[in-house]
Design a protein around this motif. Sequence first.
Motif, PDB file in Angstrom:
ATOM      1  N   ASP A  36       0.991  -1.025  -0.024  1.00 45.11           N
ATOM      2  CA  ASP A  36       0.048   0.038  -0.241  1.00 45.11           C
ATOM      3  C   ASP A  36       0.829   1.159   0.040  1.00 45.11           C
ATOM      4  OD1 ASP A  36      -1.458   2.118   1.649  1.00 45.11           O
ATOM      5  OD2 ASP A  36      -2.994   0.907   1.248  1.00 45.11           O
ATOM      6  N   LYS A  37       0.747   2.152  -0.979  1.00 43.72           N
ATOM      7  CA  LYS A  37       1.532   3.251  -1.151  1.00 43.72           C
ATOM      8  C   LYS A  37       1.466   4.206   0.220  1.00 43.72           C
ATOM      9  CE  LYS A  37       2.538   6.932  -4.396  1.00 43.72           C
ATOM     10  NZ  LYS A  37       2.203   7.679  -5.677  1.00 43.72           N
ATOM     11  N   ARG A  38       0.219   4.379   0.789  1.00 48.17           N
ATOM     12  CA  ARG A  38       0.044   5.387   1.818  1.00 48.17           C
ATOM     13  C   ARG A  38       0.770   5.081   3.048  1.00 48.17           C
ATOM     14  NH1 ARG A  38      -3.523   5.429   5.641  1.00 48.17           N
ATOM     15  NH2 ARG A  38      -4.889   3.708   4.791  1.00 48.17           N
ATOM     16  N   THR A  39       0.724   3.512   3.155  1.00 44.83           N
ATOM     17  CA  THR A  39       1.105   2.876   4.626  1.00 44.83           C
ATOM     18  C   THR A  39       2.558   2.324   4.459  1.00 44.83           C
ATOM     19  OG1 THR A  39       0.006   0.882   4.366  1.00 44.83           O
ATOM     20  CG2 THR A  39      -0.998   2.651   5.576  1.00 44.83           C
ATOM     21  N   ALA A  40       2.828   1.856   3.183  1.00 54.76           N
ATOM     22  CA  ALA A  40       3.984   1.239   2.783  1.00 54.76           C
ATOM     23  C   ALA A  40       4.085  -0.333   3.411  1.00 54.76           C
ATOM     24  CB  ALA A  40       5.479   2.052   3.377  1.00 54.76           C
ATOM     25  N   THR A  41       2.955  -0.742   3.750  1.00 56.80           N
ATOM     26  CA  THR A  41       2.808  -2.260   4.414  1.00 56.80           C
ATOM     27  C   THR A  41       2.615  -3.061   3.187  1.00 56.80           C
ATOM     28  OG1 THR A  41       1.698  -1.266   6.281  1.00 56.80           O
ATOM     29  CG2 THR A  41       1.191  -3.634   5.796  1.00 56.80           C
ATOM     30  N   VAL A  42       3.529  -4.072   3.253  1.00 54.85           N
ATOM     31  CA  VAL A  42       3.472  -5.219   2.092  1.00 54.85           C
ATOM     32  C   VAL A  42       2.117  -5.882   2.682  1.00 54.85           C
ATOM     33  CG1 VAL A  42       4.584  -7.155   1.168  1.00 54.85           C
ATOM     34  CG2 VAL A  42       5.833  -5.355   1.754  1.00 54.85           C
ATOM     35  N   GLN A  43       1.347  -6.203   1.529  1.00 58.95           N
ATOM     36  CA  GLN A  43       0.117  -6.881   1.767  1.00 58.95           C
ATOM     37  C   GLN A  43       0.027  -8.204   1.173  1.00 58.95           C
ATOM     38  OE1 GLN A  43      -2.761  -5.821   3.556  1.00 58.95           O
ATOM     39  NE2 GLN A  43      -1.589  -4.218   4.133  1.00 58.95           N
ATOM     40  N   PHE A  44       0.594  -8.233  -0.006  1.00 57.83           N
ATOM     41  CA  PHE A  44       0.622  -9.520  -0.875  1.00 57.83           C
ATOM     42  C   PHE A  44       2.161  -9.724  -1.488  1.00 57.83           C
ATOM     43  CE2 PHE A  44      -3.557  -7.276  -1.614  1.00 57.83           C
ATOM     44  CZ  PHE A  44      -4.244  -8.459  -1.038  1.00 57.83           C
ATOM     45  N   VAL A  45       2.534 -11.148  -1.411  1.00 64.54           N
ATOM     46  CA  VAL A  45       3.598 -11.344  -2.072  1.00 64.54           C
ATOM     47  C   VAL A  45       3.369 -12.490  -3.142  1.00 64.54           C
ATOM     48  CG1 VAL A  45       6.285 -12.320  -1.876  1.00 64.54           C
ATOM     49  CG2 VAL A  45       5.213 -11.257  -0.055  1.00 64.54           C
ATOM     50  N   ALA A  46       3.564 -12.015  -4.418  1.00 64.43           N
ATOM     51  CA  ALA A  46       3.162 -12.811  -5.553  1.00 64.43           C
ATOM     52  C   ALA A  46       4.511 -13.446  -6.230  1.00 64.43           C
ATOM     53  CB  ALA A  46       2.604 -12.058  -6.780  1.00 64.43           C
ATOM     54  N   LEU A  47       4.290 -14.642  -6.850  1.00 61.84           N
ATOM     55  CA  LEU A  47       5.400 -15.167  -7.717  1.00 61.84           C
ATOM     56  C   LEU A  47       5.201 -14.574  -9.043  1.00 61.84           C
ATOM     57  CD1 LEU A  47       5.131 -19.035  -6.669  1.00 61.84           C
ATOM     58  CD2 LEU A  47       6.656 -17.447  -5.914  1.00 61.84           C
ATOM     59  N   THR A  48       6.461 -14.515  -9.659  1.00 62.25           N
ATOM     60  CA  THR A  48       6.640 -13.935 -10.871  1.00 62.25           C
ATOM     61  C   THR A  48       7.748 -14.382 -11.493  1.00 62.25           C
ATOM     62  OG1 THR A  48       6.877 -11.825 -12.182  1.00 62.25           O
ATOM     63  CG2 THR A  48       8.182 -12.263 -10.377  1.00 62.25           C
ATOM     64  N   VAL A  49       7.614 -14.673 -13.002  1.00 61.03           N
ATOM     65  CA  VAL A  49       8.581 -15.181 -13.915  1.00 61.03           C
ATOM     66  C   VAL A  49       9.634 -13.890 -14.078  1.00 61.03           C
ATOM     67  CG1 VAL A  49       9.361 -16.203 -15.827  1.00 61.03           C
ATOM     68  CG2 VAL A  49       7.125 -16.870 -14.760  1.00 61.03           C
ATOM     69  N   ARG A  50      10.735 -14.192 -13.977  1.00 59.36           N
ATOM     70  CA  ARG A  50      11.788 -12.999 -14.209  1.00 59.36           C
ATOM     71  C   ARG A  50      12.648 -13.351 -15.508  1.00 59.36           C
ATOM     72  NH1 ARG A  50      14.145 -11.273  -8.936  1.00 59.36           N
ATOM     73  NH2 ARG A  50      16.097 -10.746 -10.046  1.00 59.36           N
ATOM     74  N   SER A  51      12.996 -12.387 -16.131  1.00 61.37           N
ATOM     75  CA  SER A  51      13.831 -12.607 -17.356  1.00 61.37           C
ATOM     76  C   SER A  51      15.107 -13.064 -17.005  1.00 61.37           C
ATOM     77  CB  SER A  51      13.999 -11.132 -18.030  1.00 61.37           C
ATOM     78  OG  SER A  51      14.808 -10.253 -17.234  1.00 61.37           O
TER      79      SER A  51
END
Length: 158
Positions: free
Chosen positions: A141-156
């Motif tokens: 969340d930009k306002r609170t800087a609290t990480v709410q989710f951690v997603a998996l992603t494919v990196r280049s």
Amino acid sequence: MNKGFVYVRSRLSSDEVKKLLEKLATEDSYYFVRSPHAVSGICMKLPDEFFPGFEGQMFDSDRELRWKKQGSAYEALLLSSVAADLEGFEAIGKNWEYCDRAAYFHDLNEPKFPKTFMYKGKNDEKIESNDISIGQRYFQDKRTATVQFVALTVRSKK
């Protein structure tokens, strides 16, 4: 930080989940499906024997789609680096930012699971975890800087 997007949709049937997965799948998509008694491992194609499963996720370089059984229907959560216009999905909040980080796999020589954790290619062949370029995407969340989710992603692969 980059602008992120978070969406949710409720009351999906297993057929609707499958159609959504087919619509969002790319050449670089990976799947991880969980049932109460087993996990699919990380697979490059949707594992038929596990789908729809109790819950799961499909991810690529742009987004992660999660689905979870809620009673007789499914709920879906979409964590994305690109805006999406998908029928029935509602945006959650407007001030999401994300940053990408590395992801590290468990050493297969020191199993932490009752059975060996599997990594499967597009033809169900065993692949090495070192050959998979997977990372983590932190949504905060930009306002609170609290990480709410951690997603998996494919990196280049650079």
